[in-house]
Write an enzyme that holds these catalytic residues in place. Structure first.
Site, PDB file in Angstrom:
ATOM      1  N   PRO A   1       0.824  -1.467  -0.019  1.00 27.32           N
ATOM      2  CA  PRO A   1      -0.051   0.290   0.071  1.00 27.32           C
ATOM      3  C   PRO A   1       0.880   1.385  -0.090  1.00 27.32           C
ATOM      4  O   PRO A   1       1.344   0.805   0.794  1.00 27.32           O
ATOM      5  CB  PRO A   1      -1.169  -0.224   1.634  1.00 27.32           C
ATOM      6  CG  PRO A   1      -0.024  -1.306   1.924  1.00 27.32           C
ATOM      7  CD  PRO A   1       1.231  -1.701   1.354  1.00 27.32           C
ATOM      8  N   GLU A   2       0.105   2.120  -0.745  1.00 26.76           N
ATOM      9  CA  GLU A   2       0.670   3.123  -0.957  1.00 26.76           C
ATOM     10  C   GLU A   2      -0.412   3.832  -0.361  1.00 26.76           C
ATOM     11  O   GLU A   2      -1.151   3.763   0.050  1.00 26.76           O
ATOM     12  CB  GLU A   2       1.846   3.451  -1.887  1.00 26.76           C
ATOM     13  CG  GLU A   2       2.562   3.266  -2.551  1.00 26.76           C
ATOM     14  CD  GLU A   2       3.080   4.711  -2.904  1.00 26.76           C
ATOM     15  OE1 GLU A   2       3.468   5.709  -3.115  1.00 26.76           O
ATOM     16  OE2 GLU A   2       4.730   3.740  -4.386  1.00 26.76           O
TER      17      GLU A   2
ATOM     18  N   HIS B   1      -0.154 -16.491   6.725  1.00 27.78           N
ATOM     19  CA  HIS B   1       0.391 -14.685   7.018  1.00 27.78           C
ATOM     20  C   HIS B   1      -1.252 -13.875   7.970  1.00 27.78           C
ATOM     21  O   HIS B   1      -1.171 -12.295   7.788  1.00 27.78           O
ATOM     22  CB  HIS B   1       0.812 -13.768   5.869  1.00 27.78           C
ATOM     23  CG  HIS B   1       2.002 -14.931   5.369  1.00 27.78           C
ATOM     24  ND1 HIS B   1       2.925 -14.960   6.325  1.00 27.78           N
ATOM     25  CD2 HIS B   1       2.194 -15.387   4.026  1.00 27.78           C
ATOM     26  CE1 HIS B   1       3.824 -15.715   5.453  1.00 27.78           C
ATOM     27  NE2 HIS B   1       3.326 -15.689   4.412  1.00 27.78           N
TER      28      HIS B   1
ATOM     29  N   ARG C   1       5.171 -10.100   4.253  1.00 27.77           N
ATOM     30  CA  ARG C   1       6.979  -9.270   5.233  1.00 27.77           C
ATOM     31  C   ARG C   1       6.744  -8.863   6.800  1.00 27.77           C
ATOM     32  O   ARG C   1       7.478  -8.682   7.575  1.00 27.77           O
ATOM     33  CB  ARG C   1       6.836  -8.273   4.120  1.00 27.77           C
ATOM     34  CG  ARG C   1       7.268  -8.862   2.921  1.00 27.77           C
ATOM     35  CD  ARG C   1       7.673  -7.928   1.777  1.00 27.77           C
ATOM     36  NE  ARG C   1       9.337  -7.670   1.865  1.00 27.77           N
ATOM     37  CZ  ARG C   1       9.353  -6.425   0.971  1.00 27.77           C
ATOM     38  NH1 ARG C   1       8.960  -5.746   0.532  1.00 27.77           N
ATOM     39  NH2 ARG C   1      10.516  -6.319   1.146  1.00 27.77           N
TER      40      ARG C   1
ATOM     41  N   ARG D   1      19.334  22.071   0.647  1.00 27.37           N
ATOM     42  CA  ARG D   1      19.874  20.612   0.938  1.00 27.37           C
ATOM     43  C   ARG D   1      20.102  20.487   0.019  1.00 27.37           C
ATOM     44  O   ARG D   1      19.690  20.366  -1.280  1.00 27.37           O
ATOM     45  CB  ARG D   1      17.730  20.388   0.966  1.00 27.37           C
ATOM     46  CG  ARG D   1      17.258  20.925   1.940  1.00 27.37           C
ATOM     47  CD  ARG D   1      17.362  20.191   3.329  1.00 27.37           C
ATOM     48  NE  ARG D   1      16.901  18.300   3.079  1.00 27.37           N
ATOM     49  CZ  ARG D   1      16.181  17.659   4.140  1.00 27.37           C
ATOM     50  NH1 ARG D   1      15.128  18.909   4.831  1.00 27.37           N
ATOM     51  NH2 ARG D   1      16.134  16.469   4.036  1.00 27.37           N
TER      52      ARG D   1
END
Length: 271
Positions: A2-3, A91, A110, A152
């Site tokens: 997911p984003e 999982h 994961r 930066r």
DNA sequence: ACTGGCTCCTGAGGGC
DNA sequence: TGCCCTCAGGAGCCAG
């Protein structure tokens, strides 16, 4: 994995099924997530009613009277609503069982995801306290990016993915937004001008907004809470398309690693 | 104050 | 078929 659009799609999918429901049972099958799940979590949560399902960055926030559950899906996490008693699969690490006979089930191969509890205001939690503004909120714009970026030297892509700068811009959408804004991902953040940051902020809003509207991007294993795929994958212009012609100019798209992450861009359009 | 690099973990895919 | 390698959407943490 997911984003932000996938997390928001998940939030919208589960919210109507959770809000107003009481948690009657919490089953932790595998506490070894990114951080160990608090052994006290079941005792704390059982009996609590979920008042609202919110989101901050990529954290889902389940608000109850006593406090808030912070739920992160990491790279491979997903949530499904299943009838109580449904046999858990591989999982399936955690269930929040509700008073309507269903369970919110967390699956995460994961185990980069996490589940935290806080009795305080969630925005003061150590994981949320230092986060930058929401990309789709009013505090995020080009002036914000410009101001933070002065001096930066890090690549603008890494800068854009820094959660203290702005949250929710993951690896896919960083490449997509930089392409739309015509900015080379390796350009030092401090050497991008004000006007170009205005374009970049617009591009971030645009790409994330479109992805949320499409229900997220499906890559590999993401499915929403009903198990349907998102449809944004077909709208990606550069991500995963190394070697293909640029949709704007026809030059060959490239892939490079920036900060250990695959980065896709057009060497002609992006400067 | 920044920066880059490392880390957690499983699974998929490619080469041989 | 199997083995070994690389890579994957996150992001906190650390040393320099």
């Amino acid at each position: 994995m997911p984003e932000l659009p996938e997390v928001e799609t998940t939030r919208r999918g589960i919210a109507p099924h959770l809000e107003g429901r009481r948690i009657v049972r919490v089953i932790v099958r595998e506490p070894r997530l990114r951080w160990p799940v608090d052994p006290e979590l079941p005792a704390i949560l059982e009996g609590q009613t979920v008042h609202a399902v919110g989101r901050r960055a990529k954290y889902l926030l389940l608000a109850t009277d006593a406090g808030t559950v912070l739920l992160h899906l990491g790279m491979s996490g997903s949530l499904r609503l299943v009838p109580a008693g449904t046999a858990p699969g591989r999982h399936d690490h955690l269930d929040l069982c509700l008073d309507d006979g269903r369970c919110l089930r967390l699956n995460d191969p994961r185990r980069f995801g996490s589940v935290h509890w806080t009795g305080d205001a969630p925005e003061t939690h150590r994981l949320l306290a230092a986060l930058g503004p929401e990309p789709l909120g009013t505090a995020f714009d080009g002036a914000h990016l410009y101001g933070l970026s002065r001096g930066r030297t890090a690549a603008v892509k890494a800068f854009l993915m820094d959660s203290r700068v702005v949250v929710g811009v993951g690896n896919i959408y960083a490449s997509e937004a930089l392409f739309r804004a015509g900015i080379h991902p390796r350009r030092p953040a401090g050497r991008v001008g004000r006007g170009r940051y205005l374009a970049l902020a617009d591009a971030v809003r645009e790409v994330l907004g479109e992805a949320v509207a499409a229900g997220g991007t499906t890559l590999r294993d993401f499915v929403d809470s009903d198990g349907r795929p998102g449809y944004f994958a077909q709208s990606l212009r550069v991500y995963g398309k190394a070697g293909a012609p640029c949709p704007a100019c026809g030059a060959t798209l490239r892939q490079e690693r920036i900060g250990q992450r695959a980065t896709y861009y057009c060497p002609r359009c992006q400067r």
